[in-house]
Design an enzyme around this catalytic site. Sequence first.
Site, PDB file in Angstrom:
ATOM      1  N   HIS A  81     -63.126  88.205 -22.531  1.00 22.09           N
ATOM      2  CA  HIS A  81     -63.618  86.840 -22.772  1.00 22.09           C
ATOM      3  C   HIS A  81     -63.951  86.630 -24.240  1.00 22.09           C
ATOM      4  CE1 HIS A  81     -68.007  87.821 -22.926  1.00 22.09           C
ATOM      5  NE2 HIS A  81     -67.732  88.711 -21.993  1.00 22.09           N
ATOM      6  N   ASP A  83     -66.141  84.254 -25.528  1.00 24.55           N
ATOM      7  CA  ASP A  83     -67.462  83.744 -25.895  1.00 24.55           C
ATOM      8  C   ASP A  83     -68.507  84.843 -25.977  1.00 24.55           C
ATOM      9  OD1 ASP A  83     -67.257  83.979 -23.043  1.00 24.55           O
ATOM     10  OD2 ASP A  83     -69.101  82.803 -22.842  1.00 24.55           O
ATOM     11  N   ASP A 113     -69.870  92.521 -26.659  1.00 21.39           N
ATOM     12  CA  ASP A 113     -69.628  91.811 -25.409  1.00 21.39           C
ATOM     13  C   ASP A 113     -69.135  90.410 -25.766  1.00 21.39           C
ATOM     14  OD1 ASP A 113     -69.676  90.737 -22.864  1.00 21.39           O
ATOM     15  OD2 ASP A 113     -71.849  90.797 -22.655  1.00 21.39           O
ATOM     16  N   GLU A 146     -67.390  82.802 -20.171  1.00 18.55           N
ATOM     17  CA  GLU A 146     -67.794  83.857 -19.237  1.00 18.55           C
ATOM     18  C   GLU A 146     -69.304  83.978 -19.163  1.00 18.55           C
ATOM     19  OE1 GLU A 146     -68.732  88.120 -18.010  1.00 18.55           O
ATOM     20  OE2 GLU A 146     -69.332  86.946 -19.760  1.00 18.55           O
ATOM     21  N   GLU A 147     -69.957  83.863 -20.301  1.00 19.54           N
ATOM     22  CA  GLU A 147     -71.400  84.099 -20.358  1.00 19.54           C
ATOM     23  C   GLU A 147     -72.219  82.988 -19.720  1.00 19.54           C
ATOM     24  OE1 GLU A 147     -72.445  86.835 -21.101  1.00 19.54           O
ATOM     25  OE2 GLU A 147     -71.311  87.808 -22.704  1.00 19.54           O
ATOM     26  N   ASP A 170     -64.495  94.891 -20.397  1.00 24.58           N
ATOM     27  CA  ASP A 170     -65.790  94.236 -20.629  1.00 24.58           C
ATOM     28  C   ASP A 170     -66.957  95.044 -20.082  1.00 24.58           C
ATOM     29  OD1 ASP A 170     -67.598  92.253 -21.411  1.00 24.58           O
ATOM     30  OD2 ASP A 170     -67.359  91.116 -19.567  1.00 24.58           O
ATOM     31  N   HIS A 351     -76.289  91.537 -24.960  1.00 22.93           N
ATOM     32  CA  HIS A 351     -77.188  90.386 -24.951  1.00 22.93           C
ATOM     33  C   HIS A 351     -78.509  90.675 -25.661  1.00 22.93           C
ATOM     34  CE1 HIS A 351     -75.148  88.509 -21.109  1.00 22.93           C
ATOM     35  NE2 HIS A 351     -74.271  89.002 -21.984  1.00 22.93           N
TER      36      HIS A 351
END
Length: 375
Positions: A81, A83, A113, A146-147, A170, A351
């Site tokens: 992904h 984003d 990520d 995705e997030e 991922d 994150h």
Amino acid sequence: MVNKERAISKFLELVQIDSVSYNEREMADYLIHYFTDLGYEVLEDKGSNEKVPLANAGNVIVKLPGKGTLAHQETLILEAHMDTVEPGNGVKPSITADGKYVVSDGSTILGADDKAGIAQILEVEAVLRENNLDHPPLEFLFTIGEEVGILGAFAVDTDLLQGKIAFVLDGGGGPGTAIIGGPDYYDITGKIIGKAAHAGVSPDTGISSIQVMSEAISNMTLLKIDENTTTNIGKVICNYPTNVVPEVTTFAMEVRSLDRESGKRQLNHIIEELEKAVVKFGATLEYDVNQSLFAYHHTDDNPVIKRFKAMCARHDLDYQGIVMRGGTDVSGLTFNGIDAIVLAAGGENGHELQERLIIDEFLQNIQQVIWLVTE
């Protein structure tokens, strides 16, 4: 065959491209130009952009024709992904003094990520091309959103894809690790509407919405329900002066379960307790349920598991199939009829401002993907 310097350099370049959720345009344009310049067919999935109107880009799809003795095998998808979470703009990466990690300057996340997954795919393509390696037809899928709810994977236009097996780059861990299962996930949001009254003069004429909510909560089974199912209340908001019987209380909660029937039972339980409470006090309930993830658990006879386990066996990798309770693009791909698992990309502490790329694992995981698509 993996070029360490090139792979790390590409990762460092990618994390400096701002692409927080809904703002993937610059990342999408980079990938479109990169693969177009190499002569591949590149598509932007406009349908995904229409289904995710807040996004300023769509999924990007790159098609590599099969080569050599493997040219007529089934198409494989490699996915990552585009984003990142906030704070993800203006990333300043550096390699630690011991050469083991890539980190940010601490003011932002790093973006491993999932820029690590994207960098892996770019290095896989470079290795295939410069070594003239045989491989089946490949499709690279780079998703949006995705997030913020697996939006791009759920919205992908499957008519643009030939592949029915996907490896999503991922995850965490080293070679041999795969995420093979995930949960149903329900968001329950709403409000209880009572009746306002003066709390000192005539409280008996009012209906306290927060009292109704308290009644419902006191009768709910919460947190760990069973080995597969959890429930949590994240928000209960009631903001009134103390001299007012509160008319409206809003709430937000979640139910997630690795077992579809258990998850549905728990969801029904939550709604039933809310409904019983409002009936008891004469209040009104308004609510919405949104299912953003759909449970999956691949068994050993699934084609994507069989292919991955066979590669692990050939290269003496310790296969570990993990079931996780969080969401990944696999949920969206599986929902769309594509068998997929998550493979490790080499990052950790996702994150968080302490996010970092483990360089050795990043490179080792690239090698396992090369084995997957060339054997």
